[in-house]
Scaffold this motif. Structure first.
Motif, mmCIF file in Angstrom:
data_model
loop_
_atom_site.group_PDB
_atom_site.id
_atom_site.type_symbol
_atom_site.label_atom_id
_atom_site.label_comp_id
_atom_site.label_asym_id
_atom_site.label_seq_id
_atom_site.Cartn_x
_atom_site.Cartn_y
_atom_site.Cartn_z
ATOM 1 N N ASN A 1 0.641 -1.048 0.007
ATOM 2 C CA ASN A 1 0.013 0.133 -0.176
ATOM 3 C C ASN A 1 0.881 1.298 0.127
ATOM 4 N N ARG A 2 1.988 1.160 -0.590
ATOM 5 C CA ARG A 2 2.850 2.491 -0.862
ATOM 6 C C ARG A 2 2.452 3.250 -2.319
ATOM 7 N N TRP A 3 2.111 4.215 -2.454
ATOM 8 C CA TRP A 3 1.978 4.869 -3.834
ATOM 9 C C TRP A 3 3.205 5.261 -4.304
ATOM 10 N N LEU A 4 3.557 4.886 -5.527
ATOM 11 C CA LEU A 4 4.781 5.129 -6.153
ATOM 12 C C LEU A 4 4.794 6.913 -6.621
ATOM 13 N N ASP A 5 5.770 7.338 -6.131
ATOM 14 C CA ASP A 5 5.815 8.791 -6.690
ATOM 15 C C ASP A 5 5.655 9.035 -8.142
ATOM 16 N N LEU A 6 5.340 10.306 -8.479
ATOM 17 C CA LEU A 6 5.044 10.533 -9.885
ATOM 18 C C LEU A 6 6.304 11.255 -10.537
ATOM 19 N N PRO A 7 6.857 10.943 -11.730
ATOM 20 C CA PRO A 7 7.979 11.658 -12.401
ATOM 21 C C PRO A 7 7.563 13.154 -12.439
ATOM 22 N N ARG A 8 8.746 14.110 -12.189
ATOM 23 C CA ARG A 8 8.177 15.556 -12.326
ATOM 24 C C ARG A 8 7.827 15.810 -13.978
ATOM 25 N N ASP A 9 8.536 15.085 -14.868
ATOM 26 C CA ASP A 9 8.242 15.343 -16.433
ATOM 27 C C ASP A 9 7.199 14.743 -16.831
ATOM 28 N N ALA A 10 6.357 14.036 -16.006
ATOM 29 C CA ALA A 10 5.248 13.293 -16.676
ATOM 30 C C ALA A 10 4.537 14.471 -17.248
ATOM 31 N N LYS A 11 3.531 14.076 -18.530
ATOM 32 C CA LYS A 11 2.750 14.923 -19.273
ATOM 33 C C LYS A 11 1.262 14.853 -18.833
ATOM 34 N N ASN A 12 0.938 13.805 -18.099
ATOM 35 C CA ASN A 12 -0.366 13.642 -18.007
ATOM 36 C C ASN A 12 -0.934 13.894 -16.346
ATOM 37 N N LEU A 13 -0.357 14.753 -15.587
ATOM 38 C CA LEU A 13 -0.652 14.973 -14.106
ATOM 39 C C LEU A 13 -1.736 15.874 -14.113
ATOM 40 N N ILE A 14 -2.806 15.500 -13.342
ATOM 41 C CA ILE A 14 -3.692 16.517 -12.833
ATOM 42 C C ILE A 14 -4.145 16.221 -11.275
ATOM 43 N N PRO A 15 -4.410 17.260 -10.612
ATOM 44 C CA PRO A 15 -4.702 17.136 -9.264
ATOM 45 C C PRO A 15 -6.315 16.644 -8.941
ATOM 46 N N ASP A 16 -6.387 15.807 -7.745
ATOM 47 C CA ASP A 16 -7.688 15.412 -7.611
ATOM 48 C C ASP A 16 -8.340 16.601 -6.544
ATOM 49 N N ASP A 17 -9.645 16.331 -5.974
ATOM 50 C CA ASP A 17 -10.293 17.003 -5.146
ATOM 51 C C ASP A 17 -9.525 17.285 -3.809
ATOM 52 N N ASN A 18 -8.682 16.498 -3.522
ATOM 53 C CA ASN A 18 -7.861 16.706 -2.311
ATOM 54 C C ASN A 18 -6.387 17.111 -2.527
ATOM 55 N N GLY A 19 -6.172 17.588 -3.753
ATOM 56 C CA GLY A 19 -4.839 18.199 -4.016
ATOM 57 C C GLY A 19 -3.664 17.225 -4.295
ATOM 58 N N HIS A 20 -4.171 15.952 -4.393
ATOM 59 C CA HIS A 20 -3.002 14.747 -4.718
ATOM 60 C C HIS A 20 -3.004 14.778 -6.317
ATOM 61 N N PHE A 21 -1.964 14.277 -6.831
ATOM 62 C CA PHE A 21 -1.713 14.276 -8.423
ATOM 63 C C PHE A 21 -2.043 13.010 -8.641
ATOM 64 N N ASN A 22 -2.664 12.831 -9.859
ATOM 65 C CA ASN A 22 -2.559 11.584 -10.474
ATOM 66 C C ASN A 22 -2.390 11.565 -11.748
ATOM 67 N N ARG A 23 -2.187 10.243 -12.550
ATOM 68 C CA ARG A 23 -2.155 10.360 -14.033
ATOM 69 C C ARG A 23 -3.564 10.192 -14.617
ATOM 70 N N VAL A 24 -3.589 10.922 -15.972
ATOM 71 C CA VAL A 24 -4.852 10.830 -16.346
ATOM 72 C C VAL A 24 -4.603 10.115 -17.927
ATOM 73 N N ILE A 25 -5.621 9.454 -18.177
ATOM 74 C CA ILE A 25 -5.697 8.643 -19.520
ATOM 75 C C ILE A 25 -6.514 9.430 -20.511
ATOM 76 N N TYR A 26 -5.800 9.906 -21.490
ATOM 77 C CA TYR A 26 -6.459 10.888 -22.522
ATOM 78 C C TYR A 26 -7.066 9.903 -23.391
ATOM 79 N N PRO A 27 -8.057 9.847 -23.842
ATOM 80 C CA PRO A 27 -8.612 9.069 -24.845
ATOM 81 C C PRO A 27 -8.357 9.110 -26.339
ATOM 82 N N ASN A 28 -7.997 10.584 -26.585
ATOM 83 C CA ASN A 28 -7.571 10.739 -27.675
ATOM 84 C C ASN A 28 -5.936 11.052 -28.095
ATOM 85 N N ARG A 29 -5.072 10.450 -27.282
ATOM 86 C CA ARG A 29 -3.783 10.561 -27.246
ATOM 87 C C ARG A 29 -3.328 9.042 -26.655
#
Length: 805
Positions: free
Chosen positions: A130-158
């Motif tokens: 149950n350890r969340w792996l940290d996200l690379p700083r240069d990831a191109k698909n990071l967005i914040p959730d309602d709690n201010g935590h960042f997740n990756r997003v899957i773009y359906p057209n990319r």
């Protein structure tokens, strides 16, 4: 990619029958080839792509998470499509070993239709524990959730079909700006600047850098990989900078390859001269080259001020530190965080106003037999930053977290900064602390830089984290984030730390906002400095405005400031917080926060925010200047818990005499509020003595059970509680696994008395060591206080007992 192969990314998958019209936007280069890129390349940026059979492939690069043993630890894809953490343990979401683009990775293939949705799905990777792996700083698909935590997003057209790979007719020199034009319907739609990728930031040199004084002359070297011209300026008289001599630097090859280093050699010993650089380079959004800017050498061993110039120093003059001092074992440490000027500003000794500004005054105070920290009994000081920082005048006060140079001690703390006196003074200060039996740990700030941002003028693209449009990122909250993972930035960090060990004799380092430095860089730093000093103390502030890496640091040799401990204690002494949570912290925050006992730095106050007293005071406006009776009792409870907790206890300066900053939250520039008012020791002598006695007990042979090197046996701790109460009784060495001696520690944060049943432990013959007011000598303690089956703990009270079986 490389200097001759690159990738163009469109903002959506290309669905046309022919290639899009893409062309060089500059005459400086031309395409030799342009083809659709392999969709799998997109995973380097976004951690997914859609393969040739229509499956969405999640991709994790183990090299980016070196602290995880992927051979034994399962990793899962968790997201909005599978209940996030519910995915842990589910084989269908477990990642498998594989290979992609020529390197070993972890892969998971899933049908793409349920994942390519609008609104887009979000995901992360999580380990089996149950350890969340940290996200690379240069990831191109990071967005914040309602709690201010960042997740990756899957773009359906990319999905990877938005990439095109080009080859140039010749390798592109780094010292020019390049762009690509995308033509639509016969018109130029966009013109985008090309950005050199990871291969550029992996460029490095092993040549010695800085001003290097040798018998046959002085050599100047600086790493500036995108520079067009580098010019050195020299003057012997500081007042004659306008008449400085100028010299052009040449590219210095290594085995026929240029690795970004420029060099000039002068046949003269230039010790004591002043110098700076001027650098010109490409003018684009990824550069900040200003030929008129005076640049302070990042490797300057001394600086006149934040602007420079640097001072050339011969190694024979600088010398080496006496490293005979025995750095305490980590489990034996009792530390105080303090600031050079705060310690000396109102110290009760005869000093002139100049001496009260820095190192020389502090040396005189440290050498006194009545030195405050000596009387308190700590064996380590954690000094707030002493690197050259961006104060504009010597008199200006600040904490020092805006670094201007990583090799020079702060000129503002020296009596004659323009003559490099700070070098000799800081050497003597460290030696003075060592003579008093105190290790010296310095707070270092590698996550961002202050003003002027000299590295920004050397190479913005290489040294800083940037948005796609070239804007500086700002997770530090200080205007910029250093790209510590660039090879020469990592080397800069290692070199400066080693220099402060070898030249000044410091015992360790506390890394400010270490999350921005990154776990992998921190591991590389650890390996480098331990080759020079195997017992070096390494402490991380494991967070930033972006995230938290304490869990990721557990397999490393770093201890971490425990913010959970800090926040819990502020609530617990006011009657909030559960007894079982206190049990967890007393045991050293095992496993979830710390793998080994001294990996948690337990603290309740630091330089940031209000003082402990101002946080918990019953007074209005968080003003603890005149504390109430309960304020004092709660502070004693905190001290007892802090020193009874497994881990490294860290005090803030003046905490032992109820220091207040009148409720002010941010005192970064407030030397008047931060200066220690030593008269409060006379106002609250019993509290000062209580802290000192706890420290003496913890460091003594009688306190051995509180200082654990490795995790004790399962039965070492036994805790007793009562339903409906958050009071706690804890037995140390209950199973006798560490000898005959046992300790009993009891604490009650409520405003009413409580009795806790302690079962069989009542039969042991206990001797009272301390309560919430003071420590007792053998046979002298309050009448009527004894260990009974229902152990009595008074309101806002605590006690420490000892026995031998």
């Amino acid at each position: 990619m490389s200097a001759s192969v690159g990738v163009i990314e469109l903002n959506a998958d290309w669905t046309g029958d022919s290639l899009p019209l893409l062309a060089p936007g500059d005459k400086a280069f031309a395409f030799a080839d342009l083809i659709p890129a392999a969709p799998s390349l997109y995973a380097d940026e976004v951690a997914y792509f859609v393969d040739e059979i229509g499956c969405l492939v999640f991709v994790l690069d183990p090299a980016e998470h070196s602290w995880v043993d992927f051979d034994v630890m399962p990793v899962y894809v968790a997201g909005s499509f599978n209940g996030w953490q519910d995915a842990v343990g589910q084989l269908e979401w477990s990642m498998l070993p594989g290979n992609l683009n020529g390197r070993p990775v972890r892969l998971l293939r899933r049908p793409s239709a349920p994942l390519l949705t609008d609104p887009p799905q979000q995901f992360k990777f999580v380990t089996g524990d149950n350890r969340w792996l940290d996200l690379p700083r240069d990831a191109k698909n990071l967005i914040p959730d309602d709690n201010g935590h960042f997740n990756r997003v899957i773009y359906p057209n990319r999905t990877g079909r938005n990439l095109f790979q080009f080859t140039t007719t010749h390798p592109l020199p780094f010292n020019q700006a390049y762009s690509v034009i995308h033509v639509r319907d016969g018109r130029q739609a966009t013109k985008t600047r090309l950005r050199f990728g990871r291969f550029f930031q992996e460029m490095r040199s092993d040549l010695p850098l800085g001003a290097i004084v040798q018998r046959q002359g002085t050599t100047f070297r600086i790493f500036a990989p995108r520079a067009k011209h580098v010019r050195l300026f020299l003057c012997e008289d500081l007042a004659a900078q306008a008449q400085a001599f100028g010299y052009e630097l040449d590219r210095r090859d290594e085995d026929g390859i240029w690795n970004g280093v420029w060099e000039a050699h002068l046949d003269r010993n230039l010790h004591g001269w002043y110098y700076w650089y001027s650098i010109s380079g490409p003018q684009d959004v990824f550069g900040n080259f200003r030929a008129a800017e005076k640049i302070l050498d990042p490797y300057a061993k001394a600086a006149v001020s934040r602007e420079g110039p640097g001072i050339v120093l011969a190694p024979s003059w600088v010398g080496q530190a006496d490293r005979s001092f025995a750095t305490p074992l980590w489990q034996d440490l009792v530390m105080v965080e303090t600031h050079v000027r705060d310690l000396i500003a109102q110290a009760p000794i005869a000093l002139d106003s100049e001496e009260r500004l820095g190192f020389t005054g502090l040396i005189k105070w440290v050498e006194r037999p009545d030195f405050y920290l000596k009387k308190l009994g700590v064996n380590a000081v954690e000094l707030q930053p002493v690197h050259e920082f961006d104060n504009r005048t010597r008199e200006e006060y600040q904490w020092g977290y805006m670094t201007a140079n990583f090799f020079s001690p702060a000129s503002g703390f020296g009596m004659a900064g323009a003559k490099a006196s700070q070098v000799k003074e800081f050497q003597e200060l460290v030696a003075a602390f060592h003579r008093q039996g105190m290790a010296v740990i310095i707070d270092v700030v590698y996550n961002h830089v202050g003003e002027p941002a000299h590295l920004l003028f050397i190479d913005k693209l290489y040294y800083f984290e940037l948005e796609d449009n070239g804007a500086l990122t700002n997770w530090s909250g200080c205007g910029n984030d250093l790209r510590c993972r660039s090879a020469m930035a990592t080397r800069l960090i290692c070199d400066s730390l080693i220099y402060f060990i070898e030249t000044y004799g410091v015992d360790g380092f506390r890394f400010d906002l270490a999350e921005l430095i990154g776990v992998d860089v921190l591991r590389e730093v650890e390996m480098a400095v331990k080759q020079v000093k195997p017992d070096v103390i390494l402490i991380a502030e494991p967070w930033s405005f972006r995230g938290h890496i304490a869990a990721a640091l557990r397999p490393t040799g770093y201890a971490s400031w425990n913010d959970g401990y800090r926040d819990f204690m502020r609530e617990y002494v006011r009657g909030n917080g559960a007894a079982d949570k206190l049990e967890y912290f007393l045991k050293g925050s095992p496993w979830h926060f710390a793998y080994w006992p001294a990996q948690t730095v337990n603290y309740t106050e630091s330089h940031d925010d209000r003082t402990w007293l101002d946080m918990i005071t019953e007074n209005q406006n968080n003003n603890g200047q005149n504390p109430t009776h309960n304020d004092r009792r709660r502070t004693h409870l905190m001290a007892a818990i802090l020193f009874a907790s497994v881990g490294i206890p860290l005090l803030a300066q003046g905490q032992d005499f109820l220091r207040s900053k009148y409720g002010v939250n941010n005192t970064y520039l407030r030397g008047d509020l931060n200066a220690l008012d030593y008269r409060r020791q006379a106002r609250f002598p019993a509290t000062h003595a209580y802290f000192a006695d706890w420290i003496a007990f913890r460091r003594s042979a009688r306190g051995n059970l509180l200082r654990q090197w490795s995790r004790p046996s399962e039965g070492f701790f036994k805790c007793c509680m009562r339903s409906g109460s958050n009071a706690l009784v804890t037995i140390y060495n209950a199973d006798g696994s560490q000898g005959k001696e046992r300790l009993l520690f009891a604490v009650n944060p409520q405003t009413e008395d409580v009795a806790i049943p302690i079962g069989e432990f009542v039969e042991w013959r206990w001797e009272l060591v301390a309560d919430h007011e003071c420590f007792y000598t053998l046979g002298r303690h309050p009448l009527g206080l004894e260990v009974t089956a229902d152990f009595f703990i008074p309101a806002l009270g605590c006690s420490l007992w000892r026995t031998e079986m």
